[in-house]
Design an enzyme around this catalytic site. Structure first.
Site, PDB file in Angstrom:
ATOM      1  CD  GLU A 188      -1.336  -0.078   3.677  1.00  0.00           C
ATOM      2  OE1 GLU A 188      -2.471  -0.520   3.413  1.00  0.00           O
ATOM      3  OE2 GLU A 188      -1.006   0.279   4.815  1.00  0.00           O
TER       4      GLU A 188
ATOM      5  N   GLY B 146      -4.403  -0.811   6.349  1.00  0.00           N
ATOM      6  CA  GLY B 146      -4.381  -1.990   5.499  1.00  0.00           C
ATOM      7  C   GLY B 146      -3.897  -3.249   6.190  1.00  0.00           C
TER       8      GLY B 146
END
Length: 431
Positions: A238, A336
């Site tokens: 991410e 995440g």
């Protein structure tokens, strides 16, 4: 009409550009350094002209005056994930937050589960085809652009133009302003002996040819520092940061062995130095995509040998991870972490690592505990957690019974706390 003509028609001062706002609007701002400082400064200066404005964002980097708690009725922050700038307001109860999985945010915006009236974003200069790049914060921004009534851009030549699904066309833009200030740089966290020890345990378990997801923090960075002897690593993450760039420059990351998006590094936001931002500019080996592409467990899990490295603050005997609050007090957010734990669990040959120092507050508190502090927000569930790593070793939990997990976690606790942890486990009938 040429794209440049349209551009000039939409170019305003920041003070004029923010006048697209209406009382009660929610402004969506990209994560981290994707925030547009000139626009947010103009909003701060004019905040008393508005009422009921909300600014929603993951991890603000700068503390703007609109974050003044005394003017919260005018402009108020609403967090997707608290950072250092917004944590005090969250802990005071002035700023609210949206619990979420990072990977699901674009779809929640599309389904109108989150409000999104206006987008403020920092972008690269427009290319010859009329496109700007949201390279620094693609995340949920692209979905918000499709939803919003107005899209206001801050165009800065220091923002890299990246490839991937991260482009906004001039026809989608309501207004824009220009700035030339350097993009905010975020230094590497401090790495000490504890972080190095944890990093070595993890690095030793990462094989050549693995694909990596690396979270932010001193321990993930300590892992990166100890991967320089590996070969043909890939990146599906991410966040792209200086550590990943360093591995690319050292020839360690080639992405050749990735079986999903072979040859490409994928990320959804960037956080690092000026050198990193320059590295990103028109780099064909890197693509920036929305977070529902990078973090979707089904998609990310198609990478064989995906190794995900994320940190937590506290873990209980069953393996529940409290990574985002201190008891009932909010600290950060889910981000995440759970996305990539599940991604690695799906991956053929994948490993999900949760890393943490064994203690806190100068070795006076064990981070491995019988039960999480009451009110703690569970970020990674007992059913998803796999490898847990402290400076004292590795506990592999997935597929283990409650008693086996308890024994393994006590084995990697600080030795000073193992006696009392065993006693607590016996009272809980886990030993």
């Amino acid at each position: 009409m040429s794209f440049q003509t349209v551009y000039q028609q939409k170019r305003l001062s920041a003070a004029d550009a923010i006048r697209v706002l209406r009382n009660g609007d929610t402004i969506i701002v990209p994560s981290g350094v994707g925030e547009p400082p000139t626009l947010l400064t103009a909003l701060s200066e004019a905040r008393r002209d508005f009422r009921g404005i909300q600014v929603s964002q993951i991890v603000p980097i700068r503390k703007f005056d609109y974050m003044d708690l005394e003017t919260a009725e005018n402009v108020r922050h609403t967090a997707y994930f608290f950072g250092g700038c917004t944590r005090p307001g969250g802990q005071a109860g002035v700023y609210d937050y949206y619990p979420n999985h990072f990977s699901e945010m674009p779809e929640m915006l599309r389904r109108e589960m989150f409000p999104a009236d206006v987008v403020f974003a920092l972008v690269s200069p427009m290319d010859q085809h009329g496109y700007f790049s949201t390279s620094l914060g693609t995340d949920y921004t692209m979905a918000a652009v499709k939803r919003a009534r107005a899209v206001v851009l801050e165009v800065n030549p220091n923002v890299p133009f990246a490839y991937g699904n991260c482009h906004i066309h001039i026809s989608e833009v309501t207004a824009l302003c220009e700035s030339e200030a350097p993009v905010t740089e975020v230094g590497l966290p401090k790495i000490g002996p504890v972080q190095e020890a944890i990093g070595k345990y993890v690095a030793d378990m990462i094989p050549d040819g693995a694909t990596l997801q690396i979270g932010y923090g001193s321990i993930p960075d300590a892992v990166v520092m100890q991967l320089t002897h590996k070969h043909d690593l890939g990146i599906h993450t991410e966040m792209v940061g200086d550590g990943i760039m360093t591995l690319v420059e050292a020839g360690v990351v080639t992405n050749r062995k990735k079986n999903y998006q072979t040859g490409k590094m994928l990320a959804t936001f960037a956080l690092g130095s000026k050198k990193l931002y320059q590295f990103m500019d028109r780099n064909p080996a890197l693509e920036m995509h929305p977070v529902d592409f990078t973090n979707d467990p089904f998609l990310a899990g198609q990478n064989d040998n995906l190794h995900a490295i994320n940190a937590t603050m506290q873990i209980d005997f069953l393996g529940q991870c409290g990574s985002e609050s201190l008891g009932v007090v909010p600290y950060s957010g889910t981000g995440g972490q759970s996305d990539f734990v599940r991604s690695a669990n799906r991956s053929k040959g994948g490993k999900a690592f949760i890393v943490l120092p064994a203690t806190a507050k100068d070795d006076t508190i064990s981070r491995i505990v019988p039960t999480l502090t009451p009110g703690t927000h569970v970020s990674t569930s007992k059913n998803d957690v796999n490898y847990v790593v402290t400076e004292f070793g590795v506990a592999q939990l997935r597929g283990k019974t409650a008693k086996q997990r308890c024994e393994a976690l006590i084995g990697i606790a600080h030795p000073d706390f193992r006696g009392e942890l065993r006693e607590a486990a016996r009272k809980m009938k886990l030993l």
